[in-house]
Design a protein around this motif. Sequence first.
Motif, PDB file in Angstrom:
ATOM      1  N   LEU A 222      36.858  47.265  42.976  1.00  0.00           N
ATOM      2  CA  LEU A 222      38.173  46.870  43.465  1.00  0.00           C
ATOM      3  C   LEU A 222      37.993  45.561  44.180  1.00  0.00           C
ATOM      4  O   LEU A 222      37.032  45.393  44.934  1.00  0.00           O
ATOM      5  CB  LEU A 222      38.715  47.942  44.410  1.00  0.00           C
ATOM      6  N   TYR A 223      38.885  44.628  43.883  1.00  0.00           N
ATOM      7  CA  TYR A 223      38.740  43.343  44.545  1.00  0.00           C
ATOM      8  C   TYR A 223      40.094  42.801  44.949  1.00  0.00           C
ATOM      9  O   TYR A 223      41.140  43.188  44.414  1.00  0.00           O
ATOM     10  CB  TYR A 223      37.990  42.352  43.652  1.00  0.00           C
ATOM     11  N   CYS A 224      40.043  41.908  45.914  1.00  0.00           N
ATOM     12  CA  CYS A 224      41.266  41.308  46.437  1.00  0.00           C
ATOM     13  C   CYS A 224      41.607  40.089  45.585  1.00  0.00           C
ATOM     14  O   CYS A 224      40.755  39.228  45.378  1.00  0.00           O
ATOM     15  CB  CYS A 224      41.058  40.914  47.889  1.00  0.00           C
ATOM     16  N   PRO A 225      42.843  40.016  45.096  1.00  0.00           N
ATOM     17  CA  PRO A 225      43.219  38.880  44.240  1.00  0.00           C
ATOM     18  C   PRO A 225      43.342  37.582  45.039  1.00  0.00           C
ATOM     19  O   PRO A 225      43.399  36.504  44.452  1.00  0.00           O
ATOM     20  CB  PRO A 225      44.569  39.307  43.678  1.00  0.00           C
ATOM     21  N   ASN A 226      43.342  37.705  46.343  1.00  0.00           N
ATOM     22  CA  ASN A 226      43.430  36.525  47.196  1.00  0.00           C
ATOM     23  C   ASN A 226      42.065  35.857  47.273  1.00  0.00           C
ATOM     24  O   ASN A 226      41.139  36.385  47.877  1.00  0.00           O
ATOM     25  CB  ASN A 226      43.921  36.969  48.577  1.00  0.00           C
ATOM     26  N   GLY A 227      41.957  34.692  46.653  1.00  0.00           N
ATOM     27  CA  GLY A 227      40.664  34.010  46.586  1.00  0.00           C
ATOM     28  C   GLY A 227      40.087  33.674  47.948  1.00  0.00           C
ATOM     29  O   GLY A 227      38.881  33.695  48.146  1.00  0.00           O
TER      30      GLY A 227
END
Length: 566
Positions: A222-227
């Motif tokens: 799971l990752y945050c789409p906010n770079g």
Amino acid sequence: MRATEYLIPTLREIPAEAEVVSHRLLMKAGFIRKAASGIYTLLPLGHRVLLKITRIIREEMDCQGGQEILLPIIQPAELWLESGRWEVYGPELFRLKDRHGRDFCLGPTHEEIITELVRGDVRSYKQLPQLLYQIQNKYRDERRPRFGLLRGREFVMKDLYSFDRDEDGLETSYQKMIVAYNRVFSRCGVEFRLVEADSGPIGGNVSHEFMVLAGSGEALILYCPNGDCGYAANVEKAESRVVEPENKDESRALELVKTPDKRTVEDVTAFLGVGPERIVKTLLYETERGLYAALIRGDRELNEVKLQNLIGAVHLEMAGPETVERVTGAPVGFTGPVGLEGVDLVVDEEVAFMVNCITGANRADAHYQYVNPGRDFPIERVADVRLVREGDPCPHCNRPLVAARGIEVGQVFKLGTKYSEAMGLTYLDEQGQERLVVMGCYGIGVTRTMAAAVEQNHDEQGIIWPAALAPFTVVVVPVNVRDEIQAALAETAYATLREGGLDVLLDDRAERPGVKFKDADLVGYPLRVTVGKTAGDGLVELRVRRTGETRLVSVGELVESVRAFL
RNA sequence: CGGGAUGUGGCGCAGCUUGGUCAGCGCGCUUGCCUUGGGAGCAAGAGGCCGGGAGUUCAAAUCUCCCCAUCCCGACCA
């Protein structure tokens, strides 16, 4: 090399057992053959790829001060008894006896043997830090080997172990390895992501994994789409922000409600006409440290890894129906925290915020409603034990997390003093004080990386190797070897490329061109030099495997053209 | 560990229900001819303890039992 003198046994049909793309293509293109379940032979092409990968790894390890060593694969049981892992590792450990009946195992990883080595030869702070690594076969008797090289029982792995004087030193070593790993996987030409990870049976408290993104990956991340945020974690480790309800209802008085034969969350929600987020599931677990009840919201799943870490248990298993009945006095399906005795309650953070929820009543065919945490059951041990899913808020920046699949090709751990304590690895500091060495370990699945690269780089025709991993960078294909002009020019091209320092294969087989083209696409050489119609003019065709783009070049400019591509 | 399926030349498969010229097909392999810009064609060949063992039978790839191997799915959400 010449194809006529080299073993490249490509197949027209794929062995029925191969399922995933990398397995199918590596078999079909003649890179690997199976010896037993989860155990493979690397053919010449496969071995060349392996050498390409290990060379990159060696360069990056050495660049960070790593020193290569060779450790025993057969290891004495005593070392594993000392660390406690002879039991903990369980049936995944390949065990064997020598002729005298002494116990040994095939190393699944090498913490024990290297700790033993270092404790014998490192005594002083002056000898620290040390970064030692090995690239060797490792053995794990997987409960279910599958997917070819992706999950085998015998595989090639690089492991580096760091030995430092203190936590600061470990942090330095850890960062060095993260830098090195980023370089290794970038150079290998795979698309990857660094994620926070659980440390599992290896131990320690901080760990990261390097994931090659691929739909066939076994790991969920799971990752945050906010770079700018950059949060990413394995689902085993992933956290999400707890959302506290804004306007809570007034708590109402506890009430027993008849729920005949309504055992699952689905049954109960349908029967009572409420959403699953109103329910609290009570899951009973047996461990070697006793019984635990984990409370989780009805629309959630429990993350067993988190629970296990929280409890500090080695063995964690859901309680069977008999245990449930004995402890709760009710059949499975009606367990709840109210009045539950003889078990430790672990309350998920989300549950702690709930108001007027529904739980089992610990009696058959009944649930409680308007249950309130704190009032109706103790919330002493509140923890994050839920499985995060796509859309949950990022723990750092609150944006909805995105899910993806990945193949774990590398993992780094801060082991701390787990092994040095268990095995007495100490040194004398400047004051002559005996102190524990602080360790880290850093693995790369080498054969798995090979397969992962194929998972990510292929098309209907075959493999498309990243240039750095390709067994040969370029294949020279004379269309008709009986045509003297073509044959001669192909020889010239071959010699020129070799002199240019390139890995080149000359497909000098007397096959028809179609066969050689198909094989070239299947094997996946990044570039193909076709010597055909234009041979009379001293021109050959340079073709890019990945794009299919072609152009005519003279043999004189061939090396330059190939270099330009790399 | 639980469930399902499969095991027949190097690879892919048929045959098994209804035991008896069924040991066969395609690909690959060998030799010769021919062909040469996307897995050509013709001809002649080589190659199989039908996973292993034990039974039933006059007779077993085929029926029965046991074992082994391999692949797939699942592993408990109260």
